[in-house]
Design an enzyme around this catalytic site. Structure first.
Site, mmCIF file in Angstrom:
data_model
loop_
_atom_site.group_PDB
_atom_site.id
_atom_site.type_symbol
_atom_site.label_atom_id
_atom_site.label_comp_id
_atom_site.label_asym_id
_atom_site.label_seq_id
_atom_site.Cartn_x
_atom_site.Cartn_y
_atom_site.Cartn_z
ATOM 1 N N ASN A 12 0.872 -1.185 0.000
ATOM 2 C CA ASN A 12 0.000 0.000 0.000
ATOM 3 C C ASN A 12 0.909 1.236 0.000
ATOM 4 O OD1 ASN A 12 -1.856 2.009 0.409
ATOM 5 N ND2 ASN A 12 -2.332 1.454 2.537
ATOM 6 N N TRP A 13 1.039 1.830 -1.173
ATOM 7 C CA TRP A 13 1.944 2.989 -1.280
ATOM 8 C C TRP A 13 1.343 4.264 -0.721
ATOM 9 C CZ3 TRP A 13 3.923 2.615 -7.048
ATOM 10 C CH2 TRP A 13 4.740 1.489 -7.173
ATOM 11 N N LYS A 14 0.055 4.238 -0.469
ATOM 12 C CA LYS A 14 -0.641 5.462 -0.017
ATOM 13 C C LYS A 14 -0.358 6.599 -1.007
ATOM 14 C CE LYS A 14 -0.036 3.670 4.578
ATOM 15 N NZ LYS A 14 -0.126 3.865 5.999
ATOM 16 N N HIS A 97 -9.592 1.062 4.796
ATOM 17 C CA HIS A 97 -8.319 1.309 5.483
ATOM 18 C C HIS A 97 -8.558 2.310 6.613
ATOM 19 C CE1 HIS A 97 -4.235 2.710 6.230
ATOM 20 N NE2 HIS A 97 -3.832 1.564 5.704
ATOM 21 N N GLU A 99 -7.008 4.834 7.540
ATOM 22 C CA GLU A 99 -6.866 6.253 7.158
ATOM 23 C C GLU A 99 -8.124 6.748 6.450
ATOM 24 O OE1 GLU A 99 -3.117 5.765 5.132
ATOM 25 O OE2 GLU A 99 -2.205 5.300 7.060
ATOM 26 N N GLU A 169 -5.524 -4.866 10.767
ATOM 27 C CA GLU A 169 -4.529 -3.815 10.946
ATOM 28 C C GLU A 169 -4.832 -3.028 12.220
ATOM 29 O OE1 GLU A 169 -2.546 -2.699 7.015
ATOM 30 O OE2 GLU A 169 -4.326 -1.466 7.180
ATOM 31 N N GLY A 175 2.142 2.539 10.783
ATOM 32 C CA GLY A 175 3.049 3.664 10.602
ATOM 33 C C GLY A 175 3.693 4.139 11.892
ATOM 34 N N SER A 215 3.261 -1.889 10.556
ATOM 35 C CA SER A 215 4.717 -1.834 10.742
ATOM 36 C C SER A 215 5.416 -3.170 10.469
ATOM 37 C CB SER A 215 5.065 -1.319 12.142
ATOM 38 O OG SER A 215 4.561 -0.010 12.316
ATOM 39 N N GLY A 236 2.707 -0.977 4.423
ATOM 40 C CA GLY A 236 2.727 0.435 4.053
ATOM 41 C C GLY A 236 4.157 0.917 3.873
ATOM 42 N N GLY A 237 4.722 1.512 4.912
ATOM 43 C CA GLY A 237 6.048 2.140 4.836
ATOM 44 C C GLY A 237 7.116 1.278 4.170
HETATM 45 C C1 PEP Z 1 -0.914 0.313 6.139
HETATM 46 O O1 PEP Z 1 -1.043 1.516 5.974
HETATM 47 O O2 PEP Z 1 -1.757 -0.468 5.668
HETATM 48 C C2 PEP Z 1 0.239 -0.157 6.896
HETATM 49 C C3 PEP Z 1 0.225 -1.378 7.333
HETATM 50 O O3 PEP Z 1 1.239 0.746 7.081
HETATM 51 P P1 PEP Z 1 2.666 0.450 7.796
HETATM 52 O O4 PEP Z 1 3.193 -0.827 7.235
HETATM 53 O O5 PEP Z 1 3.497 1.631 7.435
HETATM 54 O O6 PEP Z 1 2.387 0.344 9.251
#
Ligand code: PEP
Length: 252
Positions: A12-14, A97, A99, A169, A175, A215, A236-237
């Site tokens: 997930n590049w956001k 998600h 966010e 999640e 994040g 994370s 994500g990150g």
């Molecule tokens: C996400 O946004 O779905 C996510 C899991 O982010 P991160 O890996 O950065 O915690």
């Protein structure tokens, strides 16, 4: 017991990366393959066709979107319909998600409509659920996640949910650098599977892939992915860096 479900690792590049950075990232990950997992890229909408071109002839790689509209076509400025995604070779869509829930006020009822639109257009939904820190600390995480699932999946038959993917999640782990301990994640994944079984008795629950997100990094991926009910990750990150993302893929 060995897992029968084939793992899925979704990036997930956001709202990150410029086009050339995106191209280099995907090319590098694809060229380092194959991997023991399906790999999905969820870039910003604008980059979907280009990412699709890069992964095109490589099996095991899929295009995903980060969201879709619950409407079909029409006067909905700024929205992207599930039909358009399907038409552009997108196979999966992340829905609900945290966010989207917290910044854009998406409710479970709204996510339910998006799920229906996605399924109607042959997209595989990756439905996100998870509790925040206050809910976890007050021991309400099961109640919160159970209610999200019940509302988001309301009125959808087992038949239509055959390809559903769920991503657990915990919001406090997204994040933040904090990761659920493998036993915390496994407990919630087993709970989610038991909920699915309760909604739709039969083979659906045991066949549904449940990803962990929050994370995930190369350093913690293996211990999470080896848990019985964890069938992959939503990243994500760490999906923005080729070495980190391939490190997670190699952990399988
Ligand atoms: C996400 O946004 O779905 C996510 C899991 O982010 P991160 O890996 O950065 O915690």
């Amino acid at each position: 017991m060995s897992k029968q479900r084939f793992p899925l690792i979704a990036a997930n590049w956001k709202m990150n990366l410029l086009r050339t950075e995106a191209e280099q990232l995907v090319a590098s990950i694809v060229n380092n393959g194959p991997y023991n997992a399906e790999v999905a890229f969820a870039p910003p909408f604008l980059y979907i066709p280009r990412v699709g071109e890069i992964i095109e002839s490589n099996s095991g790689f899929f295009l995903a979107a980060q969201n879709c509209s619950n409407h079909n076509f029409g006067a909905y400025t700024g929205e992207v319909a599930a039909a358009m995604l399907s038409d552009c070779k997108v196979s999966m869509v992340i829905l609900g998600h945290s966010e989207r829930r917290s910044i854009f006020n998406e409710s479970d009822e709204w996510i339910n409509k998006k799920l229906i639109a996605a399924i109607d257009h042959e997209l595989i939904p990756i439905l996100c659920c998870g509790e925040d820190l206050e809910q976890r600390n007050s021991n309400r995480h099961r109640e919160v996640v159970g209610q999200q699932l019940e509302r988001c999946l309301s009125g959808i038959s087992a038949d239509k949910l055959q390809k559903l993917v769920i991503a657990y999640e915990p919001v406090w782990a997204i994040g933040t650098g904090l990761t659920a301990r493998p036993e915390q994640a496994q407990e919630m994944h087993a709970f989610i599977r038991s909920k699915l079984e309760r909604f739709h008795p039969g083979p659906l629950a045991s066949g549904t892939r449940i990803l962990y997100g929050g994370s995930v990094k190369p350093q913690n991926a293996a211990e999470l992915l080896e848990c019985n009910d964890i069938d992959g990750a939503l990243v994500g990150g760490a999906s923005l860096n080729a070495d980190d993302f391939t490190g997670i893929l190699r952990a399988l």
